[in-house]
Write an enzyme that holds these catalytic residues in place. Structure first.
Site, short mmCIF file in Angstrom:
data_model
loop_
_atom_site.label_atom_id
_atom_site.label_comp_id
_atom_site.label_asym_id
_atom_site.label_seq_id
_atom_site.Cartn_x
_atom_site.Cartn_y
_atom_site.Cartn_z
N ASP A 48 0.83 -1.21 0.00
CA ASP A 48 0.00 0.00 0.00
C ASP A 48 0.86 1.25 0.00
O ASP A 48 2.01 1.25 0.46
CB ASP A 48 -0.97 0.01 1.19
N GLU A 58 0.10 -1.03 5.93
CA GLU A 58 1.17 -0.41 6.72
C GLU A 58 0.98 1.10 6.80
O GLU A 58 1.27 1.71 7.83
CB GLU A 58 2.53 -0.72 6.10
#
Length: 376
Positions: free
Chosen positions: A69, A134
């Site tokens: 991400d 994250e």
């Protein structure tokens, strides 16, 4: 120069995986890893896509850890090129996630492919722990995967997190630890009233100010050779109605500790409560435990990393514990040695994020050399 790392990095950047989306990044990596004998285990928890990929069933277990991400792109008008259309300009790969951390992911995969081709019978096991959570709330990502591994007694020996640790040139800094992070949400209670009649009200801002000043001036510890002293910072204060003639009924304060191994979260909490109580405040407070401090001192992983960086780049690396938190905080409590090594972080989370193409190629060579030192 091989274009393997660049090509894979471009393919990953082209997938607009704004947290918590993965947008096909993990399947792309999984396909290549499966071709090298990895068992691929997707782990989806609510809105988060995770992948545990492992080659081998014996110890020691070396684990590459990272995230697919990326943060939002911000103002598109400020980007020189479209953020999800990767392009190389003057030797730099541009695109959201180039440095944080799709360049590292590409280097990990290519390094592993090269290593397995050269050493198909390597000792131990290699794994990838990859998440799409994250940059977000970190609830359903690495921490959930670690819980799953712990439940089946699957232990990581060494973990290399591909966060962009370098500052000026590749490998000048590796992170061999991180400070702990503790957030407090404080509500100080008062009595709302008219500013012309303060005797009929109770101003929570006035009441809280001396306590907040004491907290801000407090020396929490002296740090140590690995960590700077613990830092207390007030992040947000909210009180009042917006009118100049109303004494507010409450004051909300959000603060954060970045703390060393010299103290624990429990010690910090008790000291805060003692100060608030000493000032006679009427308050409610809640706590968010963002991560424990961890440290990987001299040992096989750090030694192999320092040697590999020097052998490939000629750079003498400097292990540090500064900076924010990473998913290493969820891996370290299992007993694993954890370090972070990735490209230069000058443009991370910014518009026009970029990474030097030569650096991610060199990074793949460093990663491969680390594998050789630990698993050959």
């Amino acid at each position: 120069m091989s274009q393997d790392v660049l090509t894979l990095a471009q393919d990953l950047i082209a997938r607009a995986s704004v947290t918590p989306l993965d947008e096909g990044c993990q399947p792309l990596m999984a396909k290549r890893l499966a071709a090298k004998g990895f068992n691929i285990e997707p782990m989806v928890f609510e809105d988060t896509t995770n992948m545990w990929a492992r080659r081998g069933d014996q110890g020691p277990l070396f684990c590459f850890a990272g995230h697919t991400d990326v943060v939002p792109v911000g103002d598109l008008n400020r980007w020189h090129t479209p953020p999800f259309e990767p392009v190389v300009i003057d030797g730099y790969l541009h695109g959201r996630g180039a440095a944080d951390m799709k360049g590292s992911l590409a280097a990990m995969v290519v390094a592993t492919e090269r290593f397995v081709d050269k050493h198909p019978d390597h000792k131990g096991s290699i794994a990838f722990l990859i998440t799409s959570d994250e940059e977000g709330p970190f609830i359903n990502g690495t921490t959930r995967v670690i819980d799953t591994l712990e439940a089946r007694n699957e232990k990581i020996t060494w973990s290399l997190v591909g966060e962009p640790s370098s500052t000026h040139k590749l490998g000048d800094i590796v992170k061999n630890g991180r400070r702990g992070s503790l957030t407090g949400n404080l509500t100080v209670k008062g009595v709302q009233g008219h500013v012309a009649y303060p005797h009929l009200a109770d101003n929570p801002i006035h009441k809280a100010a001396p306590a907040l000043d004491e907290l801000a001036r407090m020396k929490w510890d002296n740090g140590n050779e690995f960590f700077p002293p613990t830092s207390f910072q007030i992040a947000n204060i909210n009180g009042g109605t917006g009118a100049s003639n109303v004494i507010p009924g409450s004051l909300e304060v959000m603060f954060n500790f970045r703390y060393s191994t010299e103290v624990t979260a429990e010690i910090l909490i008790q000291r805060v409560l003692n100060i608030l109580d000493a000032h006679g405040l009427d308050y409610d407070i809640s706590w968010i435990f963002n991560g424990l401090p961890f440290l990987t001192d001299a040992g096989p992983l750090l030694d192999a990393t320092r040697e590999a960086i020097y052998e490939i780049t000629g750079t003498e690396t400097d292990p540090q514990t500064s900076g924010g938190t990473s998913d290493g905080r969820f891996i370290a409590p299992t007993g694993a040695q954890v370090i972070e090594l990735g490209p230069v972080n000058a443009t991370i989370h910014k518009v026009n994020e970029c990474v030097k193409v030569e650096d991610i190629e060199q990074l793949a060579k460093v990663y491969e050399r680390i594998l050789e030192k630990l698993l050959c």
